[in-house]
Design a protein around this motif. Sequence first.
Motif, short mmCIF file in Angstrom:
data_model
loop_
_atom_site.label_atom_id
_atom_site.label_comp_id
_atom_site.label_asym_id
_atom_site.label_seq_id
_atom_site.Cartn_x
_atom_site.Cartn_y
_atom_site.Cartn_z
N THR A 29 1.47 -1.15 -0.11
CA THR A 29 0.18 -0.11 -0.10
C THR A 29 0.74 1.09 -0.20
OG1 THR A 29 -1.38 -0.82 1.21
CG2 THR A 29 -1.97 1.03 1.55
N ASN A 30 0.35 2.49 -0.49
CA ASN A 30 0.83 3.95 -0.91
C ASN A 30 2.59 3.77 -1.49
OD1 ASN A 30 -1.28 5.02 -0.22
ND2 ASN A 30 -0.91 4.70 2.21
N THR A 31 2.80 2.31 -2.27
CA THR A 31 4.14 2.42 -3.03
C THR A 31 4.52 3.23 -3.79
OG1 THR A 31 5.10 0.07 -1.94
CG2 THR A 31 5.85 0.95 -4.00
N THR A 48 -4.98 -7.72 -8.79
CA THR A 48 -5.12 -7.86 -8.06
C THR A 48 -5.25 -5.37 -7.16
OG1 THR A 48 -3.02 -7.94 -5.94
CG2 THR A 48 -4.79 -9.59 -6.20
N GLY A 49 -6.17 -5.03 -6.81
CA GLY A 49 -4.98 -3.55 -6.13
C GLY A 49 -5.22 -2.99 -6.80
N GLY A 63 -8.09 -1.44 -12.47
CA GLY A 63 -8.09 -1.73 -11.07
C GLY A 63 -8.11 -3.51 -11.84
N PRO A 64 -8.05 -4.03 -11.14
CA PRO A 64 -8.10 -5.46 -11.09
C PRO A 64 -8.80 -6.07 -12.14
CG PRO A 64 -9.07 -5.81 -8.84
CD PRO A 64 -9.12 -4.52 -9.72
N THR A 84 -1.41 -4.30 -4.20
CA THR A 84 -1.69 -4.71 -5.40
C THR A 84 -0.57 -5.52 -5.60
OG1 THR A 84 -1.89 -1.88 -5.45
CG2 THR A 84 -1.50 -3.28 -7.54
N HIS A 85 -0.75 -6.15 -6.93
CA HIS A 85 -0.49 -7.28 -7.72
C HIS A 85 -0.38 -7.22 -9.27
CE1 HIS A 85 1.54 -10.74 -6.55
NE2 HIS A 85 1.61 -11.49 -7.75
N THR A 86 1.20 -6.89 -9.60
CA THR A 86 0.71 -6.76 -11.25
C THR A 86 1.81 -8.11 -11.92
OG1 THR A 86 2.90 -4.86 -11.20
CG2 THR A 86 0.73 -4.35 -11.03
#
Length: 95
Positions: A29-31, A48-49, A63-64, A84-86
């Motif tokens: 979060t907030n990266t 996600t996220g 978004g996801p 979040t996952h990318t």
Amino acid sequence: MDKIWRKGYGLEYPVSSPIMRVRVQPYATNTRESWHAHEAAQLLYCTTGVLRVLTPEASWTLGPYRAIWIAPAIAHEFHALGHTHTFSLYLDPHT
């Protein structure tokens, strides 16, 4: 044999140079990933996220299950809103 065949038909290119690369990246979060650019084109997919993508010209919110295409040499930065996952696919612009 492959190198000989390619040279005979004028198809010389470095076999060891990857045409594409894949990167899996989780963001807390907030990266914030500061401004940068790549020689390769980037297809960025968020699983996600929420990820905010900024360029000098515009901004997008992913978004996801959403993706964005970032052309080669375009300056950009990311802001993760939540965990979040990318996945990123980098494509060599010379292929």
